[in-house]
Write a protein that holds these residues in place. Structure first.
Motif, PDB file in Angstrom:
ATOM      1  N   TYR A 113      28.440  34.534  29.617  1.00 51.94           N
ATOM      2  CA  TYR A 113      29.180  33.572  30.155  1.00 51.94           C
ATOM      3  C   TYR A 113      28.058  32.887  31.130  1.00 51.94           C
ATOM      4  CZ  TYR A 113      32.250  31.382  33.952  1.00 51.94           C
ATOM      5  OH  TYR A 113      33.042  30.698  34.536  1.00 51.94           O
TER       6      TYR A 113
ATOM      7  N   VAL B  83      32.898  33.357  38.476  1.00 52.69           N
ATOM      8  CA  VAL B  83      33.904  33.302  37.674  1.00 52.69           C
ATOM      9  C   VAL B  83      35.289  33.588  38.391  1.00 52.69           C
ATOM     10  CG1 VAL B  83      34.611  34.586  35.593  1.00 52.69           C
ATOM     11  CG2 VAL B  83      32.258  34.363  36.028  1.00 52.69           C
TER      12      VAL B  83
ATOM     13  N   HIS C  11      40.199  34.777  35.283  1.00 54.27           N
ATOM     14  CA  HIS C  11      39.371  34.104  33.883  1.00 54.27           C
ATOM     15  C   HIS C  11      39.055  35.143  32.760  1.00 54.27           C
ATOM     16  CE1 HIS C  11      36.839  31.558  31.257  1.00 54.27           C
ATOM     17  NE2 HIS C  11      35.956  32.939  31.239  1.00 54.27           N
ATOM     18  N   GLN C  12      39.481  34.991  31.660  1.00 53.45           N
ATOM     19  CA  GLN C  12      39.191  35.725  30.424  1.00 53.45           C
ATOM     20  C   GLN C  12      38.333  35.168  29.400  1.00 53.45           C
ATOM     21  OE1 GLN C  12      42.911  38.727  30.178  1.00 53.45           O
ATOM     22  NE2 GLN C  12      42.765  37.419  28.530  1.00 53.45           N
ATOM     23  N   GLU C  13      37.338  35.807  29.015  1.00 59.28           N
ATOM     24  CA  GLU C  13      36.483  35.376  27.837  1.00 59.28           C
ATOM     25  C   GLU C  13      37.094  35.950  26.779  1.00 59.28           C
ATOM     26  OE1 GLU C  13      32.921  33.816  27.670  1.00 59.28           O
ATOM     27  OE2 GLU C  13      34.076  32.699  29.008  1.00 59.28           O
TER      28      GLU C  13
ATOM     29  N   GLY D 279      36.673  37.966  34.965  1.00 57.08           N
ATOM     30  CA  GLY D 279      36.893  37.989  36.427  1.00 57.08           C
ATOM     31  C   GLY D 279      37.242  39.443  36.860  1.00 57.08           C
TER      32      GLY D 279
END
Length: 311
Positions: free
Chosen positions: A28, A37, A41-43, A49
């Motif tokens: 990220y 972040v 939030h999700q990657e 997050g």
């Protein structure tokens, strides 16, 4: 054997989880240039997050190994715990706005298991965004990015008015017609029809921006019959009283911004920038004693400034 099993099941698993979070944070950072972040939030499917928030808690509690702290520090970790808590509540504010279309939340409102209504109420109070001017400005920008009208007091009206206005626009956007929004028509529990009828009736009491917004969606003031001299005199007296209340609220806002408290001595007089003065102590005492005769908007305006007896 038991010790080896515990090491494999707990320690190795925890280490793998941390490595996965760190690698996700590193990717990220390489893409975005920072680790600022959002909490939600999700990657991909990974809750980055939330993972970063967990690392800050461990760091604050002193349970994080120094090697991990060093690795995160080198990566650009933001340790500010105050901003962490704000980010988590901001995520709840986004979730609430996605549902309601406004941040004019009632005090009891919740989102993501957080008391977002009370949190927003606290932020709107003088100094609620924090004592650091830069941080306060940054937080205000983050809130305005979600809802430019998150703090309707800056426009001269209450959170209650803003919430009903948002309800009206939502009903119209869904295909409703103004003549169909009559008393009893509600949105998220608020009687928008009754509120709309009051705006039409009390048009002259609205400020120019309120009139402009209502006018843009087709709302017009009620036609007024010719008034007798006595009724005109009564209206002038009511307007004078409304002006006195507004000046009292402005004086209280100025006092709180300067003193950082709502306790005012009975004899205190507040000087306004236009050269006039308000007997602020007497103003508050009189309105507290006449609480049951104040309008809903007046009570809300006082409650938003932190007067518990008006809540």
């Amino acid at each position: 054997m038991i010790a080896k099993w515990i090491k494999f099941q707990i320690l190795d698993t925890e280490r793998q989880d941390w490595t996965r979070g760190y690698d996700t944070a590193r990717r990220y950072f390489e893409r975005e240039g920072s680790l600022d972040v959002p909490y939600e939030h999700q990657e991909g499917a990974y809750p980055l997050g939330r993972w970063l928030s967990d690392q800050r808690r461990a760091y604050r509690a002193g349970t994080m190994p120094s090697t991990r702290a060093d690795e995160l520090e080198e990566l650009g970790m933001i340790w500010d715990t105050a901003d962490t808590a704000f980010a988590e509540n901001l995520a709840a504010a986004r979730a609430y706005h996605a549902q309601a279309g406004t941040l004019a939340a009632p005090r009891h409102a919740t989102a993501l298991d957080k008391p977002v209504g009370q949190w927003l109420t606290n932020l709107r109070r003088p100094g609620g965004l924090g004592k650091d001017p830069e941080r306060a400005a940054r937080r205000a920008e983050q809130l305005a990015a979600i809802d430019p009208d998150w703090n309707p007091g800056q426009w001269g009206w209450t959170v209650d008015w803003q919430r009903h206005w948002a309800g009206l626009t939502a009903l119209l956007a869904a295909g409703g017609k103004l003549d169909e929004i009559t008393p009893g028509v509600t949105y998220r529990g608020d009687d928008i029809g009754r509120w709309l009828a009051r705006q039409v009736r009390d048009w002259a009491r609205l400020n120019p921006e309120q009139q402009h917004r209502l006018g843009e969606v087709g709302v017009k003031p009620a036609a007024r019959p010719q008034k007798t001299a006595a009724r005109l005199s009564a209206k002038a007296g009511a307007a004078k009283g409304s002006d006195a209340f507004t000046r009292g609220v402005v004086a209280l806002q100025q006092y709180i911004a300067r003193e950082g408290r709502t306790v005012v001595g009975r004899q205190h007089v507040e000087e306004l920038p236009d050269g006039t003065s308000v007997r602020l102590g007497v103003f508050l005492s009189n309105h507290k004693n006449r609480r049951d005769r104040l309008t809903e908007q007046q009570l809300t305006a006082l409650a938003n400034l932190g007067l518990e007896w008006a809540a």
